[in-house]
Design an enzyme around this catalytic site. Structure first.
Site, short mmCIF file in Angstrom:
data_model
loop_
_atom_site.label_atom_id
_atom_site.label_comp_id
_atom_site.label_asym_id
_atom_site.label_seq_id
_atom_site.Cartn_x
_atom_site.Cartn_y
_atom_site.Cartn_z
N LEU A 207 14.61 113.18 23.22
CA LEU A 207 13.40 112.70 23.90
C LEU A 207 12.15 112.76 23.00
O LEU A 207 11.77 113.83 22.53
CB LEU A 207 13.15 113.50 25.19
CG LEU A 207 11.94 113.05 26.01
CD1 LEU A 207 12.05 111.60 26.42
CD2 LEU A 207 11.76 113.94 27.23
N HIS A 208 11.56 111.60 22.79
CA HIS A 208 10.34 111.56 21.97
C HIS A 208 9.50 110.33 22.29
O HIS A 208 10.01 109.30 22.69
CB HIS A 208 10.69 111.56 20.47
CG HIS A 208 11.41 110.32 20.02
ND1 HIS A 208 12.73 110.07 20.32
CD2 HIS A 208 11.00 109.26 19.27
CE1 HIS A 208 13.10 108.92 19.79
NE2 HIS A 208 12.06 108.38 19.15
#
Lengths: 411, 397
Positions: A207-208
């Site tokens: 997740l980014h």
């Protein structure tokens, strides 16, 4: 960033915002006075330039030629001949928007600590706080901002929510709110955040959000819009008009959370329905663009012309917003509004499909169920270390598998 | 803050003679004048009509950026269009929802144009006229297209608040609140095009702009710093665009920008913090070589080290003895870095200055290290230069 006890990093604790624009028009910064540290101009850019001078980037992005293409929208072209050669390869299927985290693949727990700029979290006492050197609380899994070693513009960073929790690329309410706060904290309309789902040119399943600073307007921000509806809490949703890619614009909201939740619920709906999408957080968090796309599927179905494929441009959030990073000098020199338009038109859903997708989104948002509770749990379950068998299974399936030609385009 | 207001006074007084304010005050129009060269692009003059319309006092407005009049329902895209017009140094005419001091919104026609220096073509000010959009004319517009509108002109004092999408007129604030609440409930499909101004309003805005411009032109004659509404020349040596000066103006840390390609590498931009640090005025700094802060006790080895770094196109940090205008010396913690333009070539040097011992100044004690603040300034300058040199010229969606 490895789990290492005793390690330290700067920590910026932001004040949780109620409103992005206060009722008398001033921005939050004007009301509460100067924060102890200028988030964008001193902290983020200072740490970034420090990494420039330490030689941590693969190239000097300011040495890459760039220009605004003449035309009504002002598409932006950059010539970056080396970037794609130096980028990490995509290591997962492109036909599934949600896939479990795979710790055997590249992820941000593997980057060197010198690439991490600072920790970013909500302040506990309600005021902005800055600690030049704060211990990394491994138990609480900090959210961090790290450099992108292959930047597409100056200040290109990644916001990695709860990095040590190893969340897969998947929007949840809490993480999206964090991204929105980062945009508000930067307090500059030219510092934008972006998100690519899997299947919409995310290259890492960890997740980014991405962000960088480019002081020109993006074409998508200039596109006219048509209001579709106003939700409870005064969140206004519009549709992009006269733009090559169909998409939605979220604005307003009585408080930041209303706006944030509306967008994240829409994203959750898309990813649950296996529809790839991109998100642009613009105007210091006051305008959010949500664009479902189907380029990868079209590519798999052989519906993208050889001419477009030859450019090797992957239409992720920045390209869709109008910032085209070109790999060949020829494409850069011949860049025109028409060419940019032609590429982006392929990315867009058809009008019919777009309306179907909108119906799904509005149903999801209108139901008003707090989906975050459920998904967070699910997600945590998925993020837990997998058995060896599972890891193997994912590895085996991890060659970019395309949907077969006979299958309907899922989007 | 006081020195900031001082700069604003100076900005106006240096360009226009004493009577300019009085003459501007006699104009009936609602307008503001801003200075893009001052940090934050503040308002330097607000007309009586404007103050009356918005409910602010002059001291509440002067020194502030125009965005204080925006509010939750102001169209963000329109705000962007105004911002772009400023960056591209061109005129813009657009309808905008602004807010009074008491929080009530009102629709108006916003007409802004740049004021150029006749001498070097630089933008010295922007004039922004605001014409409230009135109900009668709007009805007129939707009723007759291209009919005679002139006769109604005198009648148009009544300003309608709230949305133009509903032809509403409210007598009291109470009613206004109700109307706005109603309006936010409208769910039908509609183009997000705020109310369009009538031709009368457009003409009125244009003529107000002309009035202001002619006053400014007239009262700049005696100061010798002539201004005009059209760019006459662009001969200024090391001329920086408004978009660049506005971006640079945001930066708080003391710095100068040096043009590498002009003879003897002159300073082409110095920010307020630098002027404060050294005691010079802007005019005394611009055009000087960056070495001008050096003096008799400045170590020549240090000075040579800087020259060498510049030649090698590398950044360097030194501790160097420099002198202020009043001849007092200080240890300058100086960082110099090359800055590239949009074509990827080195175009400028940025020199970031920090007085030793005062390194925590502005950091409010518990902030970032001085080194980090210097590097942040380098980054912000790099972005400003790169972004402002990308433009393909004016573009409109």
């Amino acid at each position: 960033m490895k789990k290492k006890h005793g390690a330290k990093l700067p920590l910026y604790a932001f004040k949780k915002l109620e409103k992005l624009v206060s009722d008398n028009g001033s921005s939050d910064h004007e009301e509460r006075g100067e924060p102890p540290v200028a988030f964008l101009d001193s902290l983020l850019l200072g740490e970034w330039e420090d990494r420039v001078q330490r030689g941590l980037f693969r190239y000097d992005v300011t040495a890459c030629e760039t220009k605004v293409i003449p035309g009504r929208y002002g598409f932006i072209a950059q010539l970056n001949e080396g970037r794609h050669l130096k980028k990490r390869p995509t290591e997962f299927r492109v036909d599934k928007v949600l896939q479990p985290f795979d710790e055997s693949k590249f992820n941000f727990t593997k980057v060197g600590q010198e690439e991490v700029l600072f920790q970013f979290e909500a302040s506990e006492d309600g005021d902005v706080q800055f600690f030049p050197s704060a211990p990394i609380d491994v138990e609480n899994s900090p959210s961090v901002v790290a450099i992108n070693v292959s930047p597409i513009e100056y200040g290109h960073v990644l916001l990695i929510p709860r990095i040590l929790d190893c969340l897969p690329q998947r929007i949840d309410r809490e993480s999206f709110l964090l991204a929105l706060h980062m945009a508000a904290e930067a307090d500059n309309p030219f510092f934008r955040l972006g998100y690519n789902s899997l299947g919409a040119f995310a290259t890492i399943n960890h997740l980014h959000f991405q962000a960088y600073y480019l002081a020109v307007p993006f074409p998508i921000e200039k596109a006219p819009t048509k209001k579709i509806t106003t939700l409870d809490g005064d969140v206004k949703i519009s549709e992009l008009l006269n733009y090559p890619v169909r998409g939605l614009v979220f604005e307003g909201g009585n408080n930041v959370e209303h706006l944030s939740n509306a967008v994240s619920d829409a994203c959750i709906c898309l990813q649950d329905n296996n529809i790839p999408y991109n998100v642009l957080i613009a105007d210091s968090g006051k305008r959010i663009f949500l664009v479902p796309q189907c380029y990868a599927e079209k590519q798999a179905l052989g519906e993208v012309s050889a001419e477009l494929l030859d450019t090797q441009v992957n239409p992720a959030v920045w390209e869709i917003s109008g910032h085209m990073v070109l790999k060949r000098k020829k494409d850069y020199e011949e860049a025109s509004e028409e060419n940019a338009w032609r590429l982006l038109a392929v990315v867009s859903l058809s009008e019919e499909r777009f309306q179907e997708v909108n119906a799904l989104i509005f149903e999801a948002i209108a139901s008003g169920v707090d989906v975050s509770q459920n998904t967070t749990k699910e997600q945590e379950a998925e993020a837990k270390p997998q058995t060896d068998e599972e890891v193997d299974a994912i590895k085996n399936a991890s060659r970019p598998t395309m949907v077969s030609g006979t299958q309907e385009c899922p989007v | 803050m006081e020195s900031h207001l001082g700069l604003i006074e100076d900005s106006f007084n240096e360009s226009y003679s004493l009577w300019a304010r009085e003459a501007l005050d006699e104009l009936p129009d609602n307008f503001t004048i801003t200075d893009p060269c001052i940090s934050g692009h503040p308002i330097v003059f607000a007309s009586g009509g404007f103050l009356k319309m918005t409910g602010y006092s002059r001291s509440e407005v002067v020194g502030k950026n125009g965005r204080i009049f925006q509010g939750p329902a102001t169209c963000r895209r329109s705000v962007m269009e105004v911002r772009e017009a400023v960056r591209e140094e061109r005129a813009v005419q657009i309808t905008l929802l602004n807010y009074r001091k008491d929080g009530t919104p009102f629709w108006m026609l916003f007409h802004m144009c740049p004021v150029f220096s006749k001498e070097d073509g630089r933008v010295v000010n922007f004039v922004a006229v605001q014409v409230p959009i009135s109900r009668k004319l709007r009805r007129f517009r939707s009723g007759f297209v291209g009919g005679h509108v002139g006769e109604d002109c005198n009648d148009v004092n009544e300003v309608v608040f709230g949305s133009c999408r509903r032809e509403v007129c409210s007598d009291s604030l109470l009613e206004l609140g109700r109307v706005l609440a109603l309006d936010s409930d409208v769910r039908e499909l509609e183009i997000e095009e705020p109310c369009e101004a009538s031709d009368v309003e457009k003409r009125r805005a244009a003529s107000a702009i002309n009035n202001v411009l002619s006053v400014l032109t007239h009262y700049s004659e005696s100061t010798g710093r002539l201004v005009c509404g059209k760019r006459c020349s662009l001969s200024g040596v090391g001329h920086l665009s408004s978009s660049l000066t506005i971006s640079l103006g945001r930066i708080k840390q003391s710095f100068v920008l040096i043009d590498l390609h002009l003879p003897d590498m002159p300073i082409v931009y110095a920010n307020d913090a630098f002027l404060k640090l050294t005691g010079y005025t802007r005019n005394e700094v611009l055009g000087r070589n960056y070495r001008f802060l050096n003096g008799e006790d400045t170590d020549s080895l240090t000075s040579n080290h800087i020259e060498e770094s510049i030649r090698m196109e590398q950044a360097c940090t030194v501790r160097i003895l420099n002198y202020r205008k009043d001849k007092s010396s200080f240890w300058n913690f100086l960082h110099i870095s090359p800055v590239r333009n949009a074509s990827g070539k080195i175009a400028y040097l940025v020199g970031v200055h920090m007085e030793e011992g005062c390194a925590n100044q502005g950091g409010r004690g518990h902030g970032l290290s001085p080194e980090m603040r210097q590097l942040g300034t380098v980054g912000a300058v790099k972005i400003a230069v790169r972004s402002s040199s990308m433009a393909a010229g004016p573009s409109k969606p």
